[in-house]
Design an enzyme around this catalytic site. Structure first.
Site, mmCIF file in Angstrom:
data_model
loop_
_atom_site.group_PDB
_atom_site.id
_atom_site.type_symbol
_atom_site.label_atom_id
_atom_site.label_comp_id
_atom_site.label_asym_id
_atom_site.label_seq_id
_atom_site.Cartn_x
_atom_site.Cartn_y
_atom_site.Cartn_z
ATOM 1 N N HIS B 108 0.850 -1.191 0.000
ATOM 2 C CA HIS B 108 0.000 0.000 0.000
ATOM 3 C C HIS B 108 0.888 1.245 0.000
ATOM 4 O O HIS B 108 1.852 1.322 0.756
ATOM 5 C CB HIS B 108 -0.895 -0.014 1.235
ATOM 6 C CG HIS B 108 -1.859 1.123 1.277
ATOM 7 N ND1 HIS B 108 -3.057 1.112 0.589
ATOM 8 C CD2 HIS B 108 -1.793 2.336 1.877
ATOM 9 C CE1 HIS B 108 -3.679 2.260 0.787
ATOM 10 N NE2 HIS B 108 -2.935 3.021 1.564
ATOM 11 N N GLU B 173 8.418 1.014 -3.433
ATOM 12 C CA GLU B 173 7.595 -0.213 -3.426
ATOM 13 C C GLU B 173 8.308 -1.357 -4.152
ATOM 14 O O GLU B 173 8.252 -2.501 -3.721
ATOM 15 C CB GLU B 173 6.248 0.054 -4.115
ATOM 16 C CG GLU B 173 5.314 0.969 -3.358
ATOM 17 C CD GLU B 173 4.039 1.257 -4.159
ATOM 18 O OE1 GLU B 173 3.398 0.304 -4.643
ATOM 19 O OE2 GLU B 173 3.691 2.455 -4.308
#
Lengths: 200, 200
Positions: B108, B173
């Site tokens: 996320h 990420e």
């Protein structure tokens, strides 16, 4: 910039501000220190630094409004241009905030908007985050919800307890708060709505 | 560790996982890739890597439950031991979560619990935080609320828009997700309630 500090506890952030003033890195003058708690370490630190102190103990007032009016008179008497909350555990009422024309700043031991309110470090440990930190923000009428001036991440390490995390974050607070206040005092902080821009 | 990936979008996190498998740094085998969107870039990336794909388009099912039952059959047919969500925009239902014995992970683009849900980077920019980041967590029955495996802070810079911040977080990420999956695959992740401990 004539500055008042409100503190409830051991006052280590107050000390960091006093020290930064002392070594010339913080262009403000702390003209008065207040506390809602009598005989706190924070008041002793102010005494030691030769800063006048005042106690605003709830038991001396019929209600919270009367207490806040006394605080308001105190900042006005002292011609305060900046109010810093440093571990001040009472939330200032919207009425108070609206009556004050100068900036009010607060430091909070989490990366807001995560973990507002009391025991932010405990909240962080219980949630199980791997990164927390601290936030200096303008105080608005909400709880720890005001526009953010500076934030700094602090890792949560394996085996951290509320106390060990709080200690690690506190070291960062002692650097971040004077830096944020310095930027405000130098007029380098521009606030537009929720957005705070640091001018270079 | 036989692994399935679900993705809805451009699949850059899927690509980071494929690449990490390719260079030997990630001891899993991605055995199948699914998407709720037909013809996404994610599916093309899987094709290119020689990984079988499946589309679970809502229009092909009477309801969400039927779609999830099809996904469930698919992971069972593929003897999946780990399910990775990589930009999968549907929230898996509690019924789905409860029927799956293996871990489900998600990445996320914020430091949860701040800014859960869609458009986390936009939420961060609009709130005016100075630090955001990304989070890899176990999926539980809530929205982005599961136990956190790894988090990494990413600074929000002056002038950042949703897009520039998203791009900076995405780079992080691409490193964080393979690392978290690697730790899970190596059995180095111990989960007790909300607390996730990384074993050395």
């Amino acid at each position: 910039m004539r500055t008042a500090v409100l503190a409830s506890g051991r006052g280590s952030n107050l000390q960091a501000l006093i020290d930064a003033c002392g070594n010339g890195s913080l262009p403000i003058k702390i003209v008065c220190v207040g506390s809602d708690q009598p005989e706190t370490v924070a008041l002793k630190r102010a005494d030691t630094a030769g800063i006048p102190t005042r106690v605003f103990h709830m038991s001396d007032y019929p209600d919270r409004q009367a207490q806040e009016e006394d605080i308001l008179s105190w900042v006005r008497e002292n011609r305060v241009e900046l109010l810093l909350l440093a571990g001040y555990l009472k939330v200032l009422s919207p009425q108070f905030i609206r009556q004050v024309a100068f900036p009010i700043l607060n430091i909070h031991p989490s990366l807001l908007p995560a973990f507002p309110g009391l025991h932010a470090q405990r909240q962080a440990v219980e949630y199980g985050v791997k990164v927390s930190g601290c936030t200096v923000h303008f105080v608005d009428e909400g709880l720890d919800s005001g526009p953010i001036i500076l934030q700094q991440a602090v890792p949560v390490l394996a085996g951290d307890t509320e106390d060990t995390l709080a200690e690690r974050i506190l070291e960062m607070e002692h650097r971040l708060y004077p830096e944020a206040v310095r930027l405000v005092a130098l007029g380098k902080v521009e606030r537009i709505g929720r957005q705070v821009r640091i001018l270079q």
